[in-house]
Design a protein around this motif. Structure first.
Motif, mmCIF file in Angstrom:
data_model
loop_
_atom_site.group_PDB
_atom_site.id
_atom_site.type_symbol
_atom_site.label_atom_id
_atom_site.label_comp_id
_atom_site.label_asym_id
_atom_site.label_seq_id
_atom_site.Cartn_x
_atom_site.Cartn_y
_atom_site.Cartn_z
ATOM 1 N N MET A 1 0.832 -1.207 0.000
ATOM 2 C CA MET A 1 0.000 0.000 0.000
ATOM 3 C C MET A 1 0.866 1.255 0.000
ATOM 4 S SD MET A 1 -1.367 -0.182 3.967
ATOM 5 C CE MET A 1 -2.145 -1.748 3.765
ATOM 6 N N SER A 2 0.231 2.351 -0.373
ATOM 7 C CA SER A 2 0.948 3.626 -0.382
ATOM 8 C C SER A 2 1.103 4.134 1.054
ATOM 9 C CB SER A 2 0.172 4.662 -1.207
ATOM 10 O OG SER A 2 -1.021 5.021 -0.525
ATOM 11 N N GLY A 3 1.919 5.149 1.217
ATOM 12 C CA GLY A 3 2.135 5.724 2.539
ATOM 13 C C GLY A 3 0.855 6.277 3.144
ATOM 14 N N ALA A 4 0.050 6.957 2.317
ATOM 15 C CA ALA A 4 -1.200 7.534 2.813
ATOM 16 C C ALA A 4 -2.180 6.444 3.247
ATOM 17 C CB ALA A 4 -1.837 8.410 1.732
ATOM 18 N N GLU A 5 -2.261 5.372 2.457
ATOM 19 C CA GLU A 5 -3.141 4.249 2.826
ATOM 20 C C GLU A 5 -2.678 3.602 4.126
ATOM 21 O OE1 GLU A 5 -4.610 2.414 -1.425
ATOM 22 O OE2 GLU A 5 -2.588 1.962 -0.722
ATOM 23 N N TYR A 6 -1.370 3.447 4.265
ATOM 24 C CA TYR A 6 -0.813 2.832 5.471
ATOM 25 C C TYR A 6 -1.137 3.676 6.703
ATOM 26 C CZ TYR A 6 2.549 1.008 8.817
ATOM 27 O OH TYR A 6 3.127 0.480 9.944
ATOM 28 N N GLN B 1 -4.803 3.397 7.595
ATOM 29 C CA GLN B 1 -5.118 2.105 8.209
ATOM 30 C C GLN B 1 -4.611 2.042 9.645
ATOM 31 O OE1 GLN B 1 -4.450 -1.277 5.787
ATOM 32 N NE2 GLN B 1 -4.882 -2.719 7.409
ATOM 33 N N ARG B 2 -3.427 2.573 9.905
ATOM 34 C CA ARG B 2 -2.887 2.591 11.271
ATOM 35 C C ARG B 2 -3.763 3.451 12.181
ATOM 36 N NH1 ARG B 2 -0.806 -0.919 13.140
ATOM 37 N NH2 ARG B 2 0.449 0.248 14.555
ATOM 38 N N THR B 3 -4.236 4.576 11.659
ATOM 39 C CA THR B 3 -5.115 5.446 12.446
ATOM 40 C C THR B 3 -6.396 4.710 12.804
ATOM 41 O OG1 THR B 3 -4.199 7.416 11.402
ATOM 42 C CG2 THR B 3 -6.355 7.643 12.446
ATOM 43 N N ARG B 4 -6.997 4.015 11.834
ATOM 44 C CA ARG B 4 -8.217 3.233 12.106
ATOM 45 C C ARG B 4 -7.946 2.133 13.116
ATOM 46 N NH1 ARG B 4 -8.753 3.744 6.494
ATOM 47 N NH2 ARG B 4 -7.948 1.647 6.190
ATOM 48 N N ALA B 5 -6.808 1.472 12.998
ATOM 49 C CA ALA B 5 -6.475 0.392 13.926
ATOM 50 C C ALA B 5 -6.336 0.923 15.351
ATOM 51 C CB ALA B 5 -5.183 -0.300 13.490
ATOM 52 N N PHE B 6 -5.709 2.083 15.517
ATOM 53 C CA PHE B 6 -5.569 2.656 16.855
ATOM 54 C C PHE B 6 -6.912 3.089 17.420
ATOM 55 C CE2 PHE B 6 -0.980 3.364 15.842
ATOM 56 C CZ PHE B 6 -0.479 2.620 16.893
#
Length: 57
Positions: A31-36, A39-44
């Protein structure tokens, strides 16, 4: 099988750990940096909801 008393105990641990690991460690190379970052923000956010973590005001 270090520190597990039986193969069954190890399997129980690993079957519970797998989905949690996948949730918190996405495949970054796909995935791109923005997608990553999104996704990390949603996971947190999910982690905070599930563990009832509250921000200090």
């Amino acid at each position: 099988m270090k520190r597990f008393k039986s193969p069954r105990q190890a399997q129980q641990f690993l079957s519970a750990r797998g989905p949690i690991h996948q949730h918190s460690h996405p495949r970054r190379h796909l995935m791109s940096g923005a997608e990553y970052r999104a996704q990390r923000t949603r996971a947190f956010e999910v982690w905070k909801q599930e563990t009832c973590v509250r921000r200090a005001a």
